[in-house]
Design a protein around this motif. Structure first.
Motif, PDB file in Angstrom:
ATOM      1  N   ASP A   6      44.646  35.247  49.801  1.00 55.73           N
ATOM      2  CA  ASP A   6      45.687  34.325  49.370  1.00 55.73           C
ATOM      3  C   ASP A   6      45.148  33.259  48.426  1.00 55.73           C
ATOM      4  OD1 ASP A   6      47.738  35.508  50.765  1.00 55.73           O
ATOM      5  OD2 ASP A   6      47.358  34.346  52.564  1.00 55.73           O
ATOM      6  N   ASN A   7      43.841  33.077  48.406  1.00 58.84           N
ATOM      7  CA  ASN A   7      43.237  32.040  47.597  1.00 58.84           C
ATOM      8  C   ASN A   7      43.059  32.542  46.183  1.00 58.84           C
ATOM      9  OD1 ASN A   7      41.704  30.118  46.409  1.00 58.84           O
ATOM     10  ND2 ASN A   7      40.368  29.816  48.146  1.00 58.84           N
ATOM     11  N   ASN A   8      43.850  32.013  45.244  1.00 56.83           N
ATOM     12  CA  ASN A   8      43.791  32.511  43.875  1.00 56.83           C
ATOM     13  C   ASN A   8      43.091  31.554  42.926  1.00 56.83           C
ATOM     14  OD1 ASN A   8      45.674  30.529  43.577  1.00 56.83           O
ATOM     15  ND2 ASN A   8      47.383  31.886  43.201  1.00 56.83           N
ATOM     16  N   SER A   9      42.351  30.582  43.449  1.00 57.63           N
ATOM     17  CA  SER A   9      41.705  29.615  42.574  1.00 57.63           C
ATOM     18  C   SER A   9      40.215  29.884  42.374  1.00 57.63           C
ATOM     19  CB  SER A   9      41.905  28.200  43.115  1.00 57.63           C
ATOM     20  OG  SER A   9      41.319  28.078  44.386  1.00 57.63           O
ATOM     21  N   PHE A  10      39.737  31.037  42.858  1.00 57.42           N
ATOM     22  CA  PHE A  10      38.325  31.371  42.710  1.00 57.42           C
ATOM     23  C   PHE A  10      38.137  32.758  42.114  1.00 57.42           C
ATOM     24  CE2 PHE A  10      38.240  28.438  46.370  1.00 57.42           C
ATOM     25  CZ  PHE A  10      37.444  27.457  45.819  1.00 57.42           C
ATOM     26  N   MET A  11      37.127  32.883  41.270  1.00 56.64           N
ATOM     27  CA  MET A  11      36.673  34.187  40.811  1.00 56.64           C
ATOM     28  C   MET A  11      35.447  34.511  41.653  1.00 56.64           C
ATOM     29  SD  MET A  11      35.567  35.367  36.988  1.00 56.64           S
ATOM     30  CE  MET A  11      37.254  35.648  36.446  1.00 56.64           C
ATOM     31  N   ARG A  12      35.357  35.756  42.130  1.00 50.80           N
ATOM     32  CA  ARG A  12      34.278  36.138  43.029  1.00 50.80           C
ATOM     33  C   ARG A  12      33.435  37.265  42.451  1.00 50.80           C
ATOM     34  NH1 ARG A  12      34.737  33.692  47.873  1.00 50.80           N
ATOM     35  NH2 ARG A  12      36.691  32.655  48.291  1.00 50.80           N
ATOM     36  N   ALA A  13      32.229  37.431  43.011  1.00 52.19           N
ATOM     37  CA  ALA A  13      31.298  38.462  42.554  1.00 52.19           C
ATOM     38  C   ALA A  13      31.700  39.855  43.021  1.00 52.19           C
ATOM     39  CB  ALA A  13      29.883  38.141  43.033  1.00 52.19           C
ATOM     40  N   GLY A  14      32.543  39.961  44.027  1.00 51.60           N
ATOM     41  CA  GLY A  14      32.982  41.243  44.557  1.00 51.60           C
ATOM     42  C   GLY A  14      34.404  41.169  45.057  1.00 51.60           C
ATOM     43  N   PRO A  15      34.987  42.310  45.381  1.00 51.18           N
ATOM     44  CA  PRO A  15      36.397  42.365  45.778  1.00 51.18           C
ATOM     45  C   PRO A  15      36.640  42.072  47.259  1.00 51.18           C
ATOM     46  CG  PRO A  15      35.540  44.580  45.626  1.00 51.18           C
ATOM     47  CD  PRO A  15      34.425  43.647  45.204  1.00 51.18           C
ATOM     48  N   ASN A  16      36.117  40.957  47.734  1.00 55.54           N
ATOM     49  CA  ASN A  16      36.415  40.546  49.108  1.00 55.54           C
ATOM     50  C   ASN A  16      36.282  39.044  49.243  1.00 55.54           C
ATOM     51  OD1 ASN A  16      33.657  39.852  50.207  1.00 55.54           O
ATOM     52  ND2 ASN A  16      33.296  41.974  49.574  1.00 55.54           N
ATOM     53  N   GLU A  17      36.897  38.515  50.275  1.00 55.56           N
ATOM     54  CA  GLU A  17      36.977  37.065  50.460  1.00 55.56           C
ATOM     55  C   GLU A  17      35.648  36.405  50.813  1.00 55.56           C
ATOM     56  OE1 GLU A  17      38.713  37.542  54.924  1.00 55.56           O
ATOM     57  OE2 GLU A  17      39.718  38.309  53.148  1.00 55.56           O
ATOM     58  N   THR A  18      34.649  37.181  51.184  1.00 57.54           N
ATOM     59  CA  THR A  18      33.343  36.605  51.507  1.00 57.54           C
ATOM     60  C   THR A  18      32.343  36.728  50.359  1.00 57.54           C
ATOM     61  OG1 THR A  18      32.611  38.658  52.548  1.00 57.54           O
ATOM     62  CG2 THR A  18      33.646  37.017  53.984  1.00 57.54           C
ATOM     63  N   ILE A  42      42.054  43.543  32.456  1.00 59.50           N
ATOM     64  CA  ILE A  42      41.879  43.965  33.846  1.00 59.50           C
ATOM     65  C   ILE A  42      41.047  45.246  33.794  1.00 59.50           C
ATOM     66  CG2 ILE A  42      43.005  44.705  35.975  1.00 59.50           C
ATOM     67  CD1 ILE A  42      43.598  41.796  35.161  1.00 59.50           C
ATOM     68  N   HIS A  43      39.928  45.259  34.511  1.00 62.86           N
ATOM     69  CA  HIS A  43      39.011  46.393  34.462  1.00 62.86           C
ATOM     70  C   HIS A  43      39.195  47.356  35.640  1.00 62.86           C
ATOM     71  CE1 HIS A  43      36.837  44.284  31.290  1.00 62.86           C
ATOM     72  NE2 HIS A  43      36.926  43.218  32.042  1.00 62.86           N
ATOM     73  N   ASP A  44      39.576  46.808  36.796  1.00 63.29           N
ATOM     74  CA  ASP A  44      39.659  47.626  38.007  1.00 63.29           C
ATOM     75  C   ASP A  44      40.464  46.864  39.051  1.00 63.29           C
ATOM     76  OD1 ASP A  44      39.199  49.714  39.764  1.00 63.29           O
ATOM     77  OD2 ASP A  44      37.090  49.241  40.114  1.00 63.29           O
ATOM     78  N   CYS A  45      40.890  47.563  40.082  1.00 64.85           N
ATOM     79  CA  CYS A  45      41.580  46.946  41.215  1.00 64.85           C
ATOM     80  C   CYS A  45      40.984  47.482  42.508  1.00 64.85           C
ATOM     81  CB  CYS A  45      43.070  47.274  41.199  1.00 64.85           C
ATOM     82  SG  CYS A  45      43.945  46.555  39.802  1.00 64.85           S
ATOM     83  N   ASN A  46      41.001  46.643  43.533  1.00 66.41           N
ATOM     84  CA  ASN A  46      40.524  47.039  44.851  1.00 66.41           C
ATOM     85  C   ASN A  46      41.303  46.225  45.873  1.00 66.41           C
ATOM     86  OD1 ASN A  46      39.088  47.351  47.282  1.00 66.41           O
ATOM     87  ND2 ASN A  46      37.198  47.781  46.180  1.00 66.41           N
ATOM     88  N   GLY A  47      42.298  46.835  46.509  1.00 71.15           N
ATOM     89  CA  GLY A  47      43.153  46.107  47.445  1.00 71.15           C
ATOM     90  C   GLY A  47      43.886  44.993  46.732  1.00 71.15           C
ATOM     91  N   ALA A  50      41.526  42.083  41.751  1.00 67.56           N
ATOM     92  CA  ALA A  50      41.431  42.714  40.432  1.00 67.56           C
ATOM     93  C   ALA A  50      40.158  42.221  39.757  1.00 67.56           C
ATOM     94  CB  ALA A  50      42.638  42.354  39.584  1.00 67.56           C
ATOM     95  N   ASP A  51      39.451  43.142  39.127  1.00 66.87           N
ATOM     96  CA  ASP A  51      38.272  42.812  38.335  1.00 66.87           C
ATOM     97  C   ASP A  51      38.796  42.429  36.952  1.00 66.87           C
ATOM     98  OD1 ASP A  51      35.853  42.697  36.995  1.00 66.87           O
ATOM     99  OD2 ASP A  51      35.434  44.841  37.163  1.00 66.87           O
ATOM    100  N   ALA A  52      38.671  41.155  36.588  1.00 66.10           N
ATOM    101  CA  ALA A  52      39.291  40.664  35.370  1.00 66.10           C
ATOM    102  C   ALA A  52      38.318  39.888  34.500  1.00 66.10           C
ATOM    103  CB  ALA A  52      40.468  39.753  35.727  1.00 66.10           C
ATOM    104  N   SER A  53      38.546  39.961  33.198  1.00 65.02           N
ATOM    105  CA  SER A  53      37.863  39.091  32.246  1.00 65.02           C
ATOM    106  C   SER A  53      38.846  38.002  31.867  1.00 65.02           C
ATOM    107  CB  SER A  53      37.458  39.859  30.987  1.00 65.02           C
ATOM    108  OG  SER A  53      36.429  40.770  31.278  1.00 65.02           O
ATOM    109  N   VAL A  54      38.386  36.743  31.907  1.00 69.49           N
ATOM    110  CA  VAL A  54      39.238  35.598  31.568  1.00 69.49           C
ATOM    111  C   VAL A  54      38.528  34.712  30.554  1.00 69.49           C
ATOM    112  CG1 VAL A  54      40.367  35.599  33.834  1.00 69.49           C
ATOM    113  CG2 VAL A  54      38.384  34.128  33.457  1.00 69.49           C
ATOM    114  N   LEU A  69      47.182  37.700  40.444  1.00 70.15           N
ATOM    115  CA  LEU A  69      47.295  37.531  38.997  1.00 70.15           C
ATOM    116  C   LEU A  69      48.731  37.218  38.605  1.00 70.15           C
ATOM    117  CD1 LEU A  69      45.159  40.514  37.746  1.00 70.15           C
ATOM    118  CD2 LEU A  69      44.521  38.124  37.840  1.00 70.15           C
ATOM    119  N   CYS A  70      48.876  36.351  37.632  1.00 71.34           N
ATOM    120  CA  CYS A  70      50.198  35.989  37.144  1.00 71.34           C
ATOM    121  C   CYS A  70      50.047  35.417  35.743  1.00 71.34           C
ATOM    122  CB  CYS A  70      50.809  34.934  38.073  1.00 71.34           C
ATOM    123  SG  CYS A  70      52.422  34.360  37.535  1.00 71.34           S
TER     124      CYS A  70
END
Length: 78
Positions: A6-18, A42-47, A50-54, A69-70
């Motif tokens: 639910d947290n959309n204010s962070f970009m992460r190194a992998g597709p999970n909340e940890t 958008i490069h990929d999706c996992n659950g 999304a793997d994104a370039s911004v 994403l929005c």
């Protein structure tokens, strides 16, 4: 959906909340909030992730995993 997804204010190194946070999209000191970043690709999706370039307001491009994403994060998306 987990709490972390639910947290959309962070970009992460992998597709999970940890996964390590690589960029705080709401960091006012670095140019603004989530609306200040432009999604380039958008490069990929996992659950829920999304793997994104911004691009930030200064033109720097970053790539990582994001959620909810929005085209207008703060004003039009739930």
């Amino acid at each position: 959906m987990s709490r972390g997804a639910d947290n959309n204010s962070f970009m992460r190194a992998g597709p999970n909340e940890t996964a390590r946070v690589t960029l705080a999209l709401s960091n006012q000191d670095k140019g603004g909030g989530p609306d200040s970043y432009t999604i380039i690709q958008i490069h990929d999706c996992n659950g829920a992730f999304a793997d994104a370039s911004v691009r930030d307001p200064n033109g720097k491009v970053s790539r990582g995993w994001v959620t909810k994403l929005c085209s207008n994060q703060l004003t039009t998306c739930p």
